[in-house]
Design an enzyme around this catalytic site. Structure first.
Site, PDB file in Angstrom:
ATOM      1  N   ASP A   1      13.186  26.447 -14.105  1.00  0.00           N
ATOM      2  CA  ASP A   1      14.497  25.584 -13.869  1.00  0.00           C
ATOM      3  C   ASP A   1      15.174  27.137 -13.168  1.00  0.00           C
ATOM      4  O   ASP A   1      14.477  28.402 -13.949  1.00  0.00           O
ATOM      5  CB  ASP A   1      14.801  26.063 -15.608  1.00  0.00           C
TER       6      ASP A   1
ATOM      7  N   ASP B   1      19.247  24.784 -10.971  1.00  0.00           N
ATOM      8  CA  ASP B   1      21.077  25.217 -11.528  1.00  0.00           C
ATOM      9  C   ASP B   1      21.644  24.269 -10.835  1.00  0.00           C
ATOM     10  O   ASP B   1      21.860  25.596 -10.476  1.00  0.00           O
ATOM     11  CB  ASP B   1      19.976  25.880 -12.517  1.00  0.00           C
TER      12      ASP B   1
ATOM     13  N   GLU C   1      19.844  20.521  -9.092  1.00  0.00           N
ATOM     14  CA  GLU C   1      21.774  19.554  -9.989  1.00  0.00           C
ATOM     15  C   GLU C   1      22.684  19.964  -9.176  1.00  0.00           C
ATOM     16  O   GLU C   1      22.928  21.199  -9.082  1.00  0.00           O
ATOM     17  CB  GLU C   1      21.417  20.517 -11.587  1.00  0.00           C
TER      18      GLU C   1
ATOM     19  N   HIS D   1      19.153  18.008 -21.569  1.00  0.00           N
ATOM     20  CA  HIS D   1      19.775  18.824 -22.683  1.00  0.00           C
ATOM     21  C   HIS D   1      20.846  18.636 -22.518  1.00  0.00           C
ATOM     22  O   HIS D   1      21.823  19.673 -22.886  1.00  0.00           O
ATOM     23  CB  HIS D   1      19.096  20.173 -22.434  1.00  0.00           C
ATOM     24  N   ASP D   2      21.423  18.554 -20.887  1.00  0.00           N
ATOM     25  CA  ASP D   2      23.387  18.307 -21.501  1.00  0.00           C
ATOM     26  C   ASP D   2      23.312  17.279 -21.582  1.00  0.00           C
ATOM     27  O   ASP D   2      24.897  16.667 -21.702  1.00  0.00           O
ATOM     28  CB  ASP D   2      23.647  18.842 -19.734  1.00  0.00           C
TER      29      ASP D   2
END
Ligand code: GLC
Length: 599
Positions: free
Chosen positions: A101, A209, A267, A339-340
């Site tokens: 990430d 990210d 993302e 994870h969100d």
């Protein structure tokens, strides 16, 4: 190269690991890298090709590791660099790849770069972040004196006042996540250095990210106020003026000329199909694919905490548009969970005992048969569900806790624009954002139970035993009590389990080029219960069907009887359908195959 040419990641499946919640080897209640190593055989059995690790870097953990204080080390809570090297070697030994990430829109406020930047207005790193004085004519620190009216994604203003220098710094996320100033070439070259350092160490790429927020309009204008107290700054930082230039520079500096098969995925909240074509056009050398957000916002009202009814026709319209928009140029990523996001079986399926397995396998089938690279989030392959959080003390996520605090204070707390990429946290239950009755705690908790990111973050359910086999200690967030029924141990050898179904889907992609590369055609766009589409490669055609409901339903296709007689490639009912007609049982999915006049 055009997207009609095959690349390795078109037939790959990526598995996301959230290290805190995956497996705890040292018994402190927090997952770690040795824990991941101990589960690699499980992942290999599932058949995934690439592992994406959520951040495991040193961090104060204000935003669960997305606030990084050192980019080139491992947080001791997760292990050491030596543990990382071992993990990487063990992943490679099993023929899988490892993607990290990359969180470079912001650092932690405890990163040395920010500490130097904050130390004085004259520090050479001052300009590595966005520092601004108060609004003209206003006293520094006075209410409303923030340099712009932007709200942060985690409630409150996007600006934090620094007493010592009398200036404010920008943070689109938590106040402990100051935004890096990508206008400064030194920032960019420091980031590229760090990326090369990890690639040289052997990692196989990055998940980037909120990467479409790194280019801000340097004027930082106020945003429109549509309701509530904060303005919408997103037009000035979502896919900002230099975003393509920065990503092309990153490609040239970091990825160009490297041997090896790397993967990059950006993302991108708020990205449109048109922009995504540019980002993922291989000839432009930006990223391989993007995570878009449209389909995971279809059940949001004015914001994620104000849900509205989910309509299957909206989902088909959205995913269908993305399939069409990236058919000729570019590439899709495919995901329900990360994870969100709350757990998909609780969200678009039915997590009751009766239909959990059927609906989880139907959802998986529909997603994995789209054209694009599928992402599986840990536990999704077991059909893990949302958690029964009872009180605010059960939550850990900063977004959820800040939302609760703002909601209970009756404050307009965040960003005000429906459809805004970071979304509106302003209109709170029981009020429209500009006054009105204070919300009821029960309503606030109900909203969090449905939507909180913590639903994704409860520990991986390995066994029916204590702490779901995740840890020998009390975990940092409670395990879901349904681990007694839903767990890996119970599923891996059960041919009818969600796990076995994911395994079959992954194997299908590996075995059949049509799954990776076939053309996509959406069918029945107006049907509120049946999801139907075809894939076609040369003379081979597949039909994919999903019943998004618990009632039996006919599939009203003109050539239904032809399809009903075709070869069934995969379904989620072991008993054959005796009717001979093309109809679907509760939450049923089917994939059929036939040969057509050469296409
Ligand atoms: C991304 C991450 C999310 C994080 C945010 C700020 O959206 O997925 O978990 O809170 O960026 O880094």
């Amino acid at each position: 190269m055009t997207s009609s040419q095959a690349t390795w990641w078109q037939s790959a499946v990526v598995y996301q690991i959230y290290p805190r919640s995956f497996c705890d080897a040292d018994g402190n209640g927090i997952g770690d890298l040795p824990g991941i190593v101990s589960k690699l055989d499980y992942l290999q059995r599932l058949g995934v090709d690439v592992l994406w690790l959520s951040p495991m870097f040193p961090s104060p953990q204000d935003d669960a590791g997305y606030d990084i204080s050192d980019y080139t080390d491992v947080d001791p809570v997760f292990g050491s660099l030596a543990d990382f090297d071992r993990l990487l070697a063990e992943v490679h030994r099993r023929g899988m790849k490892l993607v990290l990430d990359l969180v470079v829109n912001h650092t932690s406020d405890e990163h040395p770069w920010f500490q130097q930047s904050r130390s004085s207005k004259d520090d050479p790193k001052r300009d590595w972040y966005f520092w601004r004085g108060p609004r003209p004519g206003m006293a520094a620190g006075a209410p409303g004196a923030e340099p712009t009216n932007w709200g942060s994604a985690f409630s409150g203003s996007a600006w934090e006042f620094d007493e010592a220098s009398g200036e404010y710094f920008l943070h689109l996320f938590s106040r402990k996540q100051p935004d890096l100033n990508w206008e400064n070439p030194r920032v960019r070259s420091a980031v590229y250095d760090m990326m090369r350092w990890w690639l040289d160490r052997g990692v196989d790429g990055f998940r980037m990210d909120v990467i479409n927020m790194i280019s801000k309009d340097p004027r930082l204008p106020d945003g429109a106020i549509l309701s509530g107290s904060y303005g919408d700054g997103s037009p000035y930082y979502v896919c900002g003026p230099r975003i393509h230039e920065f990503l092309q520079e990153m490609y040239a500096e970091v990825f160009a000329g490297r041997n090896g098969q790397l993967l990059t995925v950006g993302e991108m909240p708020g990205v449109t199909v048109e922009q995504a074509r540019l980002f993922t056009d291989p000839e432009r050398h930006e990223v391989d694919m993007v995570f878009q957000f449209e389909h995971v916002q279809l059940d949001h009202g004015v914001d994620k905490f104000h849900p509205k009814a989910f309509r299957l026709t909206d989902l088909k319209a959205s995913l269908g548009r993305w399939q069409a928009g990236l058919a000729e140029v570019g590439w899709n990523s495919l995901y329900w969970n990360n994870h969100d996001q709350p757990r998909v079986v609780s969200r678009f399926g039915d997590d009751s005992d009766r239909y959990r397995v059927r609906s989880a396998t139907m959802l998986a089938t529909v997603l994995h048969l789209h054209r694009g690279t599928p992402y599986v989030y840990q536990g999704e392959e077991l059909g893990m569900t949302n958690a029964p959080f009872a009180s605010i003390s059960d939550f850990r996520d900063i977004e959820s806790l800040n939302y609760y605090a703002a909601a209970m204070a009756g404050e307009g707390s965040g960003r005000p624009v429906p459809g805004d990429p970071l979304e509106d946290r302003t209109a709170l239950p029981g009020q429209s954002g500009d006054g009105g009755p204070r919300p009821d705690e029960g309503e606030v908790l109900a909203a969090l139970r449905r939507t909180s990111r913590d639903n994704a973050r409860t520990p991986m359910q390995w066994t029916a035993g204590p702490q779901a086999g995740f840890s020998t200690a009390e975990p940092w967030i409670a395990v879901n009590p349904n681990h007694r029924d839903i767990n890996a141990e119970a599923e891996i050898d059960d041919p009818d389990s969600v796990f076995s179904h994911y395994r079959k889907l992954i194997a299908l992609r590996h075995a059949h080029p049509i799954v990776a590369r076939g053309d996509f055609t959406m069918l029945l766009p107006a049907d509120e219960q049946v999801y139907a589409f075809t894939r076609q490669l040369d003379a081979e055609q597949w039909l994919v069907l999903g019943n998004f409901g618990a009632s039996e339903v006919p599939v009203p296709l003109a050539d239904a009887s032809d399809w009903a007689a075709a070869e069934l490639v995969l379904g989620n009912y072991s008993e054959p359908d005796a009717s001979g007609a093309l109809s679907l049982r509760p939450w049923e999915c089917r994939i059929y195959r036939r040969t057509v006049g050469s296409g």
